[in-house]
Design an enzyme around this catalytic site. Structure first.
Site, PDB file in Angstrom:
ATOM      1  N   GLU A  17       0.814  -1.213   0.000  1.00 57.18           N
ATOM      2  CA  GLU A  17       0.000   0.000   0.000  1.00 57.18           C
ATOM      3  C   GLU A  17       0.851   1.268   0.000  1.00 57.18           C
ATOM      4  O   GLU A  17       0.319   2.350  -0.186  1.00 57.18           O
ATOM      5  CB  GLU A  17      -0.920  -0.002   1.220  1.00 57.18           C
ATOM      6  CG  GLU A  17      -1.944  -1.110   1.135  1.00 57.18           C
ATOM      7  CD  GLU A  17      -2.666  -1.312   2.439  1.00 57.18           C
ATOM      8  OE1 GLU A  17      -3.872  -1.525   2.400  1.00 57.18           O
ATOM      9  OE2 GLU A  17      -2.026  -1.235   3.507  1.00 57.18           O
ATOM     10  N   ASP A 222     -12.761  -8.081   1.981  1.00 58.49           N
ATOM     11  CA  ASP A 222     -13.443  -9.362   2.272  1.00 58.49           C
ATOM     12  C   ASP A 222     -14.687  -9.028   3.088  1.00 58.49           C
ATOM     13  O   ASP A 222     -14.881  -7.885   3.509  1.00 58.49           O
ATOM     14  CB  ASP A 222     -12.512 -10.303   3.051  1.00 58.49           C
ATOM     15  CG  ASP A 222     -12.034  -9.678   4.351  1.00 58.49           C
ATOM     16  OD1 ASP A 222     -10.970  -9.048   4.335  1.00 58.49           O
ATOM     17  OD2 ASP A 222     -12.744  -9.784   5.375  1.00 58.49           O
TER      18      ASP A 222
HETATM   19  N1  ADE Z   1      -8.557  -6.436   7.384  1.00 61.00           N
HETATM   20  C1  ADE Z   1      -9.051  -6.881   6.207  1.00 61.00           C
HETATM   21  N2  ADE Z   1     -10.033  -7.787   6.408  1.00 61.00           N
HETATM   22  C2  ADE Z   1     -10.135  -7.937   7.742  1.00 61.00           C
HETATM   23  C3  ADE Z   1     -10.943  -8.757   8.570  1.00 61.00           C
HETATM   24  N3  ADE Z   1     -11.841  -9.597   8.050  1.00 61.00           N
HETATM   25  N4  ADE Z   1     -10.780  -8.661   9.921  1.00 61.00           N
HETATM   26  C4  ADE Z   1      -9.860  -7.801  10.429  1.00 61.00           C
HETATM   27  N5  ADE Z   1      -9.071  -7.024   9.705  1.00 61.00           N
HETATM   28  C5  ADE Z   1      -9.200  -7.083   8.370  1.00 61.00           C
END
Ligand code: ADE
Length: 256
Positions: A17, A222
């Site tokens: 990033e 996600d």
């Molecule tokens: N960063 C990206 N996805 C995440 C998740 N599911 N839980 C915690 N931090 C995250």
């Protein structure tokens, strides 16, 4: 009275990033402190110091204190990825935080759940002005950059069509959330949560305690549940890294 010159601290948890902005930074100098590399220089006319915090609240807090105390940053921007915590969020959307909370802070019965002991605070508000600039940068990014900078193949890989921007609560904790059950537990206590991640609210606490204006943006990588996991590394490399680069660029241009 002379106005203090703006110096923007830019924090990310993952290397991909920051590679892009570090590559184009002018007058670069690098210093290692507390096992982290701080890169100072100029980005699109703005004095900046970039650091890779690594993952988790302690890592993020340590990096933030160093940026403030050693490097004298006046403002702070966090860019990263997060799990979506609401039905309305899709992969590739962006959440710009209005408030952040540490979902794993619980010293009850000594203090109310989520409250950071001896501060009277659980929710840390981001700076209105910097956050508005960031929201506008995200808006312009989606309208003008998105289709050019995210290749069609990668848009297809992650089913990205026209992503949206959301504003609201981000919850942070030292836990990567991969189950709907755990996500629901978090939402029971913090129903307004839009996204979960592992650093933002720690950065927020430090910035509030030092009186530093800050803003946080997170690209949804996600759905923080058992659904087919996206190829996380590929998402960071082909999507989130480009989001971070162009949104930092547009934010710096707007700060000039
Ligand atoms: N960063 C990206 N996805 C995440 C998740 N599911 N839980 C915690 N931090 C995250």
């Amino acid at each position: 009275m002379t106005r203090q010159k703006l110096k923007l601290g830019i924090v990310s948890a993952l290397a991909e990033e920051q590679h892009g902005v570090i590559d184009v930074m002018l007058n670069k100098t690098q210093i290692i402190r507390g096992k982290r590399t701080y890169t100072s220089g100029s980005l699109w006319g703005i004095d900046v110091v970039c650091v890779l915090s690594r993952i988790g609240k302690v890592a993020a807090a340590a990096s933030t204190v160093t940026l403030i105390e050693h490097f004298g940053v006046t403002h702070l921007l966090f860019t990263g990825v997060a799990g979506g915590a609401a039905e309305s969020l899709a992969i590739g959307d962006i959440v710009v935080a209005e408030e952040l909370v540490q979902h794993d802070m619980d010293s009850s019965p000594l203090f109310p759940k989520f409250e950071i002991p001896m501060t009277g605070l659980s929710h840390f508000k981001t700076d209105r002005h910097l956050t508005t600039i960031l929201q506008q940068a995200v808006d312009v990014f989606f309208k003008e950059d998105f289709l050019n900078v995210i290749q069609l193949k990668h848009r297809r890989d992650f089913a990205l069509t026209l992503p949206n921007q959301h504003h609201g609560l981000i919850a942070s904790g030292d836990e990567f959330i991969t189950s709907a059950k755990r996500m629901n537990q978090i939402k029971e206590g913090l129903p307004a949560t839009l996204a979960v991640e592992m650093e933002g609210a720690a950065v927020a606490q430090v910035c509030v305690e030092f009186g530093l204006p800050f803003a946080v943006m997170r690209t949804i990588s996600d759905s923080a549940n058992e659904s087919t996991p996206v190829d996380f590394a590929k998402f960071i490399d082909t999507v989130a890294s480009h989001y971070a680069f162009h949104i930092v660029r547009r934010t710096c241009l707007a700060l000039n």
